[in-house]
Scaffold this active site. Structure first.
Site, PDB file in Angstrom:
ATOM      1  N   LEU A 147       0.841  -1.197   0.000  1.00  0.00           N
ATOM      2  CA  LEU A 147       0.000   0.000   0.000  1.00  0.00           C
ATOM      3  C   LEU A 147       0.881   1.254   0.000  1.00  0.00           C
ATOM      4  CD1 LEU A 147      -2.786   1.393   0.307  1.00  0.00           C
ATOM      5  CD2 LEU A 147      -2.576   1.091   2.795  1.00  0.00           C
ATOM      6  N   THR A 148       1.828   1.345   0.940  1.00  0.00           N
ATOM      7  CA  THR A 148       2.636   2.549   1.139  1.00  0.00           C
ATOM      8  C   THR A 148       3.460   2.903  -0.097  1.00  0.00           C
ATOM      9  OG1 THR A 148       2.837   1.883   3.450  1.00  0.00           O
ATOM     10  CG2 THR A 148       4.357   3.594   2.689  1.00  0.00           C
TER      11      THR A 148
ATOM     12  N   PRO B 223       6.468   6.047  -1.595  1.00  0.00           N
ATOM     13  CA  PRO B 223       7.444   6.997  -1.045  1.00  0.00           C
ATOM     14  C   PRO B 223       6.786   8.298  -0.569  1.00  0.00           C
ATOM     15  CG  PRO B 223       8.318   5.964  -3.020  1.00  0.00           C
ATOM     16  CD  PRO B 223       6.910   5.472  -2.888  1.00  0.00           C
TER      17      PRO B 223
ATOM     18  N   GLY C  35       2.226   7.719   2.871  1.00  0.00           N
ATOM     19  CA  GLY C  35       2.322   6.806   4.003  1.00  0.00           C
ATOM     20  C   GLY C  35       1.029   6.853   4.797  1.00  0.00           C
TER      21      GLY C  35
ATOM     22  N   GLY D 261      -5.039  -6.931  10.434  1.00  0.00           N
ATOM     23  CA  GLY D 261      -3.589  -6.762  10.513  1.00  0.00           C
ATOM     24  C   GLY D 261      -3.190  -6.067  11.813  1.00  0.00           C
TER      25      GLY D 261
ATOM     26  N   ARG E 185      20.369 -12.234  39.735  1.00  0.00           N
ATOM     27  CA  ARG E 185      21.336 -11.136  39.792  1.00  0.00           C
ATOM     28  C   ARG E 185      21.351 -10.527  41.199  1.00  0.00           C
ATOM     29  NH1 ARG E 185      25.866  -8.955  37.570  1.00  0.00           N
ATOM     30  NH2 ARG E 185      25.838  -6.679  37.684  1.00  0.00           N
TER      31      ARG E 185
ATOM     32  N   GLY F 130      23.239  -3.201  32.266  1.00  0.00           N
ATOM     33  CA  GLY F 130      24.096  -3.232  31.071  1.00  0.00           C
ATOM     34  C   GLY F 130      23.904  -4.488  30.241  1.00  0.00           C
TER      35      GLY F 130
ATOM     36  N   GLU G  14       1.344  -0.365   9.783  1.00  0.00           N
ATOM     37  CA  GLU G  14      -0.092  -0.699   9.702  1.00  0.00           C
ATOM     38  C   GLU G  14      -0.916   0.468  10.248  1.00  0.00           C
ATOM     39  OE1 GLU G  14      -1.248  -4.673  10.090  1.00  0.00           O
ATOM     40  OE2 GLU G  14       0.522  -5.340   9.010  1.00  0.00           O
TER      41      GLU G  14
ATOM     42  N   ASN H 185       0.557   5.082  15.372  1.00  0.00           N
ATOM     43  CA  ASN H 185      -0.354   5.196  16.513  1.00  0.00           C
ATOM     44  C   ASN H 185      -1.045   6.565  16.556  1.00  0.00           C
ATOM     45  OD1 ASN H 185       0.189   2.599  17.012  1.00  0.00           O
ATOM     46  ND2 ASN H 185       1.135   2.885  19.028  1.00  0.00           N
TER      47      ASN H 185
HETATM   48  C1  LIG Z   1       9.849  -2.024   8.726  1.00  0.00           C
HETATM   49  C2  LIG Z   1       8.636  -1.520   8.014  1.00  0.00           C
HETATM   50  C3  LIG Z   1       7.837  -2.410   7.314  1.00  0.00           C
HETATM   51  C4  LIG Z   1       6.718  -1.943   6.610  1.00  0.00           C
HETATM   52  N1  LIG Z   1       5.966  -2.837   5.879  1.00  0.00           N
HETATM   53  C5  LIG Z   1       4.992  -2.368   5.063  1.00  0.00           C
HETATM   54  C6  LIG Z   1       4.312  -3.259   4.169  1.00  0.00           C
HETATM   55  O1  LIG Z   1       4.562  -4.468   4.155  1.00  0.00           O
HETATM   56  N2  LIG Z   1       3.368  -2.751   3.336  1.00  0.00           N
HETATM   57  C7  LIG Z   1       3.062  -1.419   3.323  1.00  0.00           C
HETATM   58  O2  LIG Z   1       2.198  -1.023   2.547  1.00  0.00           O
HETATM   59  N3  LIG Z   1       3.690  -0.538   4.165  1.00  0.00           N
HETATM   60  C8  LIG Z   1       4.644  -0.986   5.021  1.00  0.00           C
HETATM   61  N4  LIG Z   1       5.318  -0.119   5.865  1.00  0.00           N
HETATM   62  C9  LIG Z   1       5.001   1.313   5.791  1.00  0.00           C
HETATM   63  C10 LIG Z   1       4.270   1.832   7.017  1.00  0.00           C
HETATM   64  O3  LIG Z   1       2.950   1.375   7.029  1.00  0.00           O
HETATM   65  C11 LIG Z   1       4.391   3.368   6.996  1.00  0.00           C
HETATM   66  O4  LIG Z   1       5.751   3.662   7.324  1.00  0.00           O
HETATM   67  C12 LIG Z   1       3.455   4.057   7.956  1.00  0.00           C
HETATM   68  O5  LIG Z   1       2.113   3.921   7.524  1.00  0.00           O
HETATM   69  C13 LIG Z   1       3.776   5.567   8.118  1.00  0.00           C
HETATM   70  O6  LIG Z   1       3.922   6.187   6.895  1.00  0.00           O
HETATM   71  P1  LIG Z   1       5.239   7.090   6.650  1.00  0.00           P
HETATM   72  O7  LIG Z   1       6.418   6.259   7.004  1.00  0.00           O
HETATM   73  O8  LIG Z   1       5.157   7.625   5.265  1.00  0.00           O
HETATM   74  O9  LIG Z   1       5.139   8.266   7.705  1.00  0.00           O
HETATM   75  P2  LIG Z   1       4.349   9.642   7.532  1.00  0.00           P
HETATM   76  O10 LIG Z   1       2.964   9.375   7.059  1.00  0.00           O
HETATM   77  O11 LIG Z   1       5.184  10.581   6.747  1.00  0.00           O
HETATM   78  O12 LIG Z   1       4.292  10.139   9.042  1.00  0.00           O
HETATM   79  C14 LIG Z   1       5.341  10.822   9.703  1.00  0.00           C
HETATM   80  C15 LIG Z   1       4.829  11.265  11.074  1.00  0.00           C
HETATM   81  O13 LIG Z   1       3.725  12.162  10.914  1.00  0.00           O
HETATM   82  C16 LIG Z   1       2.607  11.693  11.639  1.00  0.00           C
HETATM   83  N5  LIG Z   1       1.359  12.018  10.956  1.00  0.00           N
HETATM   84  C17 LIG Z   1       1.065  11.883   9.641  1.00  0.00           C
HETATM   85  N6  LIG Z   1      -0.181  12.257   9.394  1.00  0.00           N
HETATM   86  C18 LIG Z   1      -0.723  12.647  10.576  1.00  0.00           C
HETATM   87  C19 LIG Z   1      -2.002  13.138  10.980  1.00  0.00           C
HETATM   88  N7  LIG Z   1      -3.020  13.295  10.120  1.00  0.00           N
HETATM   89  N8  LIG Z   1      -2.186  13.436  12.279  1.00  0.00           N
HETATM   90  C20 LIG Z   1      -1.194  13.283  13.177  1.00  0.00           C
HETATM   91  N9  LIG Z   1       0.042  12.816  12.856  1.00  0.00           N
HETATM   92  C21 LIG Z   1       0.263  12.489  11.572  1.00  0.00           C
HETATM   93  C22 LIG Z   1       2.803  10.174  11.708  1.00  0.00           C
HETATM   94  O14 LIG Z   1       2.078   9.602  12.765  1.00  0.00           O
HETATM   95  C23 LIG Z   1       4.307  10.095  11.907  1.00  0.00           C
HETATM   96  O15 LIG Z   1       4.630  10.268  13.256  1.00  0.00           O
HETATM   97  C24 LIG Z   1       6.399  -0.564   6.622  1.00  0.00           C
HETATM   98  C25 LIG Z   1       7.201   0.322   7.360  1.00  0.00           C
HETATM   99  C26 LIG Z   1       8.298  -0.143   8.037  1.00  0.00           C
HETATM  100  C27 LIG Z   1       9.141   0.836   8.794  1.00  0.00           C
END
Ligand SMILES: Cc1cc2nc3c(=O)[nH]c(=O)nc-3n(C[C@H](O)[C@H](O)[C@H](O)COP(=O)(O)OP(=O)(O)OC[C@H]3O[C@@H](n4cnc5c(N)ncnc54)[C@H](O)[C@@H]3O)c2cc1C
Length: 389
Positions: free
Chosen positions: A124-125, A127, A130, A244, A270, A343, A366, A369
């Site tokens: 889904l995600t 660049p 997100g 999920g 310990r 440690g 997913e 938070n």
């Molecule tokens: C190890 C790993 C595995 C992953 N696997 C998958 C996968 O298999 N498939 C897939 O599709 N994706 C996957 N992801 C992507 C993941 O779901 C996204 O990283 C996540 O949804 C956040 O998107 P972003 O990284 O673009 O952060 P951003 O959306 O850029 O967010 C950056 C910060 O801004 C905050 N923010 C953004 N919008 C708001 C709002 N409206 N209100 C308040 N705060 C906000 C966020 O909470 C965050 O703290 C994976 C990520 C990682 C790190």
């Protein structure tokens, strides 16, 4: 109201425990250190049904409830958080294909996905999309009419778990207007011409599974590979994520349980200042808080899983609540466990630092938070009554 597990659930948990102790826990540190994706172990998990836990039996799965699946994922995560987390993503993607795939695709893929012979990623995600997942730009342009039509896919997906080592990409792409209504879901075979993968991202935790960018360049996909109707893709993606989020929360529960178990042994061995560190009131209060938080998180996860099984009108909000509270509380439990090891908690000979690194990402993916709070608040502020029990 009965909080006890039934006989079947106890039996499933026992088989998960045996597998976890034999096939996951002894190898988790090595997989983490060497970034090994244990494909053979995932296949063995598939032989026990763990690759299609809530996929219907008619499609090769076990047809269990989400609550049952949560119990099993929690036990498996006690052995290896990262590998179990991948397994949960595979289960989610498999269930999406089984639930909305066209007959030809279900026949071709479901049995082999549910058995673990083939593996799936969820894409889904992007660049630049997100948290705002409805703004994805990957395009699927229809070429031709009727059953002979193809889609031509172009774009990139970021952070895709398992990518480069999985066979099926359950992928959301835009077939129409801006926003969620223009998104459709597809199964893209990973070996189709035009599909390529970026480098395995170096990352803090979840090292036993690769995370890669997926690139699509003029990928020609016959129309039968569409999952669900055109424009239904975002709703399908979110339906997948409800479960999920329960699954990822369950991985946090298992990791926190493992951290607490390890700590209970350590503090009674310990000694400092001539006595066991377990005799200090700070240690006891910390342990009491860790156990309380773990149990609170577990009850919330089980409630949300039950709501999902009941198809409750508020299931999505409860899944968001469970994911938020369980991944936050369990991260704290893991971090407190590390602190109580002093440690030794920080060095890799002990599993505590791995638990902390692996559990951290559950607060991010997913849906972060913060996005869980957006979902809950939106529901609270809507006109329809929201029964909070
Ligand atoms: C190890 C790993 C595995 C992953 N696997 C998958 C996968 O298999 N498939 C897939 O599709 N994706 C996957 N992801 C992507 C993941 O779901 C996204 O990283 C996540 O949804 C956040 O998107 P972003 O990284 O673009 O952060 P951003 O959306 O850029 O967010 C950056 C910060 O801004 C905050 N923010 C953004 N919008 C708001 C709002 N409206 N209100 C308040 N705060 C906000 C966020 O909470 C965050 O703290 C994976 C990520 C990682 C790190």
């Amino acid at each position: 109201m009965d909080f006890a597990l039934n006989e079947e659930q106890i039996a499933y948990r026992e088989s998960a425990r045996q597998f976890m102790e034999k096939a996951l826990r002894p190898f988790a540190a090595d997989w983490d250190a060497n970034s090994t994706f244990p494909v053979e172990t995932l296949r063995q998990a598939g032989e026990l049904g763990f690759c299609g836990l809530y996929t219907p039996e008619s499609m090769g799965g076990l047809g269990l409830s989400r609550l049952d699946a949560s119990l099993i994922f929690e036990v498996l995560a006690q052995g290896c958080t990262s590998t179990t987390a991948f397994l949960t993503i595979h289960n989610m993607a498999t269930w999406m294909v089984a639930s909305w795939g066209q007959d030809a695709i279900r026949d071709e893929w479901c049995e082999s996905l549910a058995s673990g012979e083939k593996l799936a990623s969820y894409c889904l995600t992007e660049p630049n999309a997100g948290s705002d997942a409805a703004s994805i730009k990957t395009s699927a342009r229809r070429d031709g009419d009727g059953d002979d039509a193809d889609y031509i896919l172009n774009g990139s997906k970021a952070f895709i778990s398992g990518a480069g080592s999985t066979d099926a990409l359950v992928l959301m792409a835009r077939t129409g207007v801006d926003g969620p209504k223009g998104i459709s879901c597809f199964l893209v075979p990973a070996d189709f011409p035009g599909v390529s993968f970026g480098r395995n991202e170096a990352k803090m935790g979840w090292k036993s599974q690769p995370t890669r960018q997926v690139n699509l360049e003029d990928v020609r996909l016959p129309v039968r590979y569409r999952i669900g109707a055109e424009g239904e893709g975002f709703a399908i993606a979110m339906r997948g994520l409800d479960g999920g989020r329960i699954n990822i929360a369950s991985c946090s529960l298992g990791t926190a349980q493992a951290a607490l178990d390890h700590t209970l042994g350590y503090v009674q061995e310990r000694k400092q200042f001539g006595k066991e560190i377990a005799s200090f009131q700070n240690t006891q209060f910390k342990l009491a808080d860790m156990a309380t938080e773990l149990v609170a998180a577990r009850q919330m996860v089980r409630l949300a899983a039950w709501k999902l099984d009941q198809d409750d009108a508020d299931k999505s909000a409860f899944c968001a609540m469970a994911k938020r509270i369980a991944t936050d509380l369990c991260f704290t439990v893991c971090n407190d466990a590390l602190q109580l090891h002093g440690g030794y908690g920080y060095i890799s000979e002990y599993p505590l630092e791995r638990y902390v690194r692996d559990a951290r990402v559950h607060q991010i993916l997913e849906g972060t938070n913060e996005i869980m709070r957006v979902i809950i608040a939106r529901r609270l502020l809507s006109d329809a009554p929201f029964v909070l029990e």
